[in-house]
Every structure is written in C-alpha cells, then in structure tokens.
Design a protein around this motif. Sequence first.
Motif, PDB file in Angstrom:
ATOM      1  N   VAL A  98     -87.306  -0.112 -44.955  1.00 20.16           N
ATOM      2  CA  VAL A  98     -86.440  -0.972 -43.231  1.00 20.16           C
ATOM      3  C   VAL A  98     -85.480   0.429 -42.617  1.00 20.16           C
ATOM      4  O   VAL A  98     -85.072   0.755 -41.724  1.00 20.16           O
ATOM      5  CB  VAL A  98     -86.220  -1.768 -43.525  1.00 20.16           C
ATOM      6  N   ASN A 102     -85.358   2.005 -39.572  1.00 18.04           N
ATOM      7  CA  ASN A 102     -84.082   2.082 -37.793  1.00 18.04           C
ATOM      8  C   ASN A 102     -83.625   3.058 -38.234  1.00 18.04           C
ATOM      9  O   ASN A 102     -82.616   2.729 -37.052  1.00 18.04           O
ATOM     10  CB  ASN A 102     -83.199   0.433 -39.080  1.00 18.04           C
ATOM     11  N   PRO A 158     -80.392  -9.563 -45.764  1.00 23.43           N
ATOM     12  CA  PRO A 158     -81.193  -9.171 -45.646  1.00 23.43           C
ATOM     13  C   PRO A 158     -81.688  -8.011 -44.421  1.00 23.43           C
ATOM     14  O   PRO A 158     -80.305  -7.892 -43.895  1.00 23.43           O
ATOM     15  CB  PRO A 158     -81.600  -9.939 -45.066  1.00 23.43           C
ATOM     16  N   ARG A 160     -83.133  -6.600 -41.567  1.00 28.64           N
ATOM     17  CA  ARG A 160     -84.303  -6.982 -40.682  1.00 28.64           C
ATOM     18  C   ARG A 160     -84.285  -5.514 -39.885  1.00 28.64           C
ATOM     19  O   ARG A 160     -83.937  -4.824 -39.106  1.00 28.64           O
ATOM     20  CB  ARG A 160     -84.137  -7.133 -39.569  1.00 28.64           C
ATOM     21  N   ASP A 162     -86.010  -3.567 -36.777  1.00 28.56           N
ATOM     22  CA  ASP A 162     -85.754  -3.331 -35.162  1.00 28.56           C
ATOM     23  C   ASP A 162     -87.677  -4.080 -34.503  1.00 28.56           C
ATOM     24  O   ASP A 162     -88.438  -4.142 -35.120  1.00 28.56           O
ATOM     25  CB  ASP A 162     -85.777  -2.320 -34.419  1.00 28.56           C
ATOM     26  N   ASP A 163     -87.473  -4.954 -33.846  1.00 31.06           N
ATOM     27  CA  ASP A 163     -88.058  -5.721 -32.783  1.00 31.06           C
ATOM     28  C   ASP A 163     -89.649  -4.732 -32.664  1.00 31.06           C
ATOM     29  O   ASP A 163     -90.676  -4.806 -32.229  1.00 31.06           O
ATOM     30  CB  ASP A 163     -87.776  -6.673 -31.779  1.00 31.06           C
ATOM     31  N   ARG A 168     -94.083  -2.318 -37.334  1.00 36.64           N
ATOM     32  CA  ARG A 168     -94.481  -3.587 -37.769  1.00 36.64           C
ATOM     33  C   ARG A 168     -95.962  -3.533 -36.961  1.00 36.64           C
ATOM     34  O   ARG A 168     -96.450  -4.874 -36.652  1.00 36.64           O
ATOM     35  CB  ARG A 168     -93.949  -4.080 -36.324  1.00 36.64           C
ATOM     36  N   THR A 254     -93.335  -6.419 -46.110  1.00 41.85           N
ATOM     37  CA  THR A 254     -92.230  -5.945 -44.895  1.00 41.85           C
ATOM     38  C   THR A 254     -92.862  -5.653 -43.337  1.00 41.85           C
ATOM     39  O   THR A 254     -91.974  -6.208 -41.866  1.00 41.85           O
ATOM     40  CB  THR A 254     -91.288  -4.575 -45.204  1.00 41.85           C
ATOM     41  N   THR A 257     -93.505  -9.650 -42.580  1.00 40.44           N
ATOM     42  CA  THR A 257     -92.207 -10.050 -42.525  1.00 40.44           C
ATOM     43  C   THR A 257     -90.726  -9.908 -41.408  1.00 40.44           C
ATOM     44  O   THR A 257     -90.118 -10.957 -40.904  1.00 40.44           O
ATOM     45  CB  THR A 257     -91.291 -10.672 -43.456  1.00 40.44           C
ATOM     46  N   GLY A 258     -90.545  -8.741 -41.407  1.00 41.20           N
ATOM     47  CA  GLY A 258     -89.827  -7.591 -40.387  1.00 41.20           C
ATOM     48  C   GLY A 258     -88.429  -7.531 -41.441  1.00 41.20           C
ATOM     49  O   GLY A 258     -87.669  -7.076 -40.509  1.00 41.20           O
ATOM     50  N   ILE A 259     -88.152  -8.063 -42.586  1.00 39.71           N
ATOM     51  CA  ILE A 259     -87.352  -8.445 -43.356  1.00 39.71           C
ATOM     52  C   ILE A 259     -87.218  -7.793 -44.216  1.00 39.71           C
ATOM     53  O   ILE A 259     -88.437  -7.353 -45.139  1.00 39.71           O
ATOM     54  CB  ILE A 259     -86.731 -10.385 -43.821  1.00 39.71           C
ATOM     55  N   GLN A 261     -85.049  -7.061 -48.542  1.00 41.38           N
ATOM     56  CA  GLN A 261     -83.760  -7.749 -49.045  1.00 41.38           C
ATOM     57  C   GLN A 261     -83.934  -7.686 -50.675  1.00 41.38           C
ATOM     58  O   GLN A 261     -85.191  -7.077 -51.117  1.00 41.38           O
ATOM     59  CB  GLN A 261     -83.691  -9.320 -48.646  1.00 41.38           C
TER      60      GLN A 261
END
Length: 344
Positions: A98, A102, A158, A160, A162-163, A168, A254, A257-259, A261
């Motif tokens: 992540v 990001n 957590p 996240r 990026d959209d 993804r 990942t 869920t996009g998250i 932690q």
Amino acid sequence: MSAILTRPRPQAAAPSRRQRGSVLDALPTIASVAILLLMFVYGEMAYGKIFQANTISNLFINSSYLIILAVGMTFVILTGGIDLSVGAVIAVSSLSGVFLANAGVPVLIAVPTTILIGSLFGLVSGVLVQYFNVQPFIATLAMMFLARGIASIMATTPVRLDDDSAFRALATPIKLIDGPKTNDLVVTPSVLIMIVVVIVAVLVLKRTCFGRTVYAIGGAENSAGLMGLPVARTKLWVYLISGTLAGLAAVVYTARTGIAQNVTGVGWELDAIAAVVIGGTMLTGGYGFVLGSVVGALVIGMMTLLITRDGTVPPEATTIITGGILLAFVLLQRVVLLRKKKKA
C-alpha cells in the motif's frame, strides 16, 4: 463313466493392503468433502439462496487469500513442519504494498515487491530450520513476532489504497454468466491467480521430483537423506514457498479490501493450519492433498457465510466451531494412524 467338470467361479479379489491403506488415509479428506456438502444442504434448507451463482462466486472471492495461504502451509506440513509466521507476514507485505502504491510506484513493481517481502521471511525461516537446527515452531514463531513488530512500526492506524490505484485491478469483477437480477457467476483476477496457484501446486507435488521429496521428508526424513534425496534444499524451498504465497495472499487480500493495517492477518496462520488439517493432510507429515486443503479452506469460508446469514450467532462463534472441527479431525487422524500401525 462320465465326469462332470466344473470350473470354479471367479471371485472378486479382496482389496489389497495398499488399497485399504489408501482408503484409510483419504478418510479425513472424504469427511471434509462430506461436511462441505452438508453445509451447503443445511444452508439451502435453513436460509435459501445458497445454491446460487452469486453465493458460489462470493465464497471463492472471499476465500481466495486463505486458499493461497493453505496451499503454502500444505507444503510445510507435508514435511512435518509448521509455519506460524504467515499471518504477520501478510501484515508487513500488505502495508509495504500500500505504501509503495500510494507513493506512485508502478503496480508492476509494487506487487512483485510485496510478494518478495513474504519470500524473504520464508527464506529466513527455512535457513533457521535447516541450517541452524531451530525447531520449525520456534523459528517461525520468532519470525511472526519480528514481522508483527515491523508492521506495528510501519503503521499504527489503517492505511487505505488510493481509489484510483492500479492495485485494485486484481479485485475487478469479471462476469462469466449473466444470471437473473444479481445472480451472476463472477470471478476476479485474484480468484484466477488462486486457481493457477492450486493447479501449479498439485502438479509440483504429484509430478516432480521435488514433490516426491517433500512427501519422503514427511514420511521419514532420515531415510530420505540416506536415499540421496536433497533434503536440505527441499526444506529450504518449502518455507520459501510458504512465505512467497503469504506475500501473494497479502496482494490478493489488499486488492479486495483496499486497506492495510498492522493487525491484518492475526490468527490467519491458525486458519491456514486448520484448513490443511481439515482437508486431510497429516500433521505428522508425509500424506496430504492440495485439493484437500482447498476444501478445508472452503469449509471455513462456508461456516463464516452461514453464521453471517443466520445473524443471531456472534462472529466469535466461528473460532469456537473451527476449533471443534479441527479437534475432531485431529482425533480422526489419530484413529487413522493407529489403524495403520495395527495393520502394519
């Protein structure tokens, strides 16, 4: 004087000792398949809409990371070892992926790096087990604490994706069958990756010298060494495979869920072990199936689905039920081993 000659009728041959042993060995796997089918039947009778394309799709999509973990754990347990680090390795790998995504690192670099981090932890575990003579339980427990500590340093909250992250894309739905309303048969690239992992693992264990060495080590490591099999190299590769697949499972989870932690993956190593044991792989090593581990992971996933559908059963009950099923299968394995010793 005439004599009537009669030819005795051929009788069906009694099953050989080897055939009886094969059926006995496969008993836990047969039981896990029966449990999965009973879960489907019970779910359909109690809640309905279980034998549907979208339910099957969600089961495989939600279980894909656990199936990948269970495949890696199968290799380890077949040699008589254990890997307690995979859950924590997922946390480190997931956070790393992540952060890289990001930061603008191309996905073709971020994803392999995420997987290689898992490979590194698996490699260290294998070196500790094989070349420093550390028990697998202790070696992988140490790596679990190390990985969890690093994950806690990396992030305490957590993180996240990026959209618009290309990460993804692995969770993008691919419609195979367009059913009525929302009853579609759907897969994702992550599910396809999981299927490839399972197929490759089956072929490696059943069709290669490496796979036969894995079984031989679990059956009798000393004998495998006396036969000239590459025991040290194989055990190192087994833990490397487990760590690599943990990194791949981190990518799959990942992306869905996009998250990420630091608490991701807590207890997942136990879920993977449970899936392998429920699927029929002997904890003592030397016998088991990758496809059995897949069934074991689906049993756990189906149990979670039924508890969610019920709504009145607390989610914590999943752990209790999993523990009960695992205990039953460990006892079943014990019965199988005792019967085999008695027949020997």
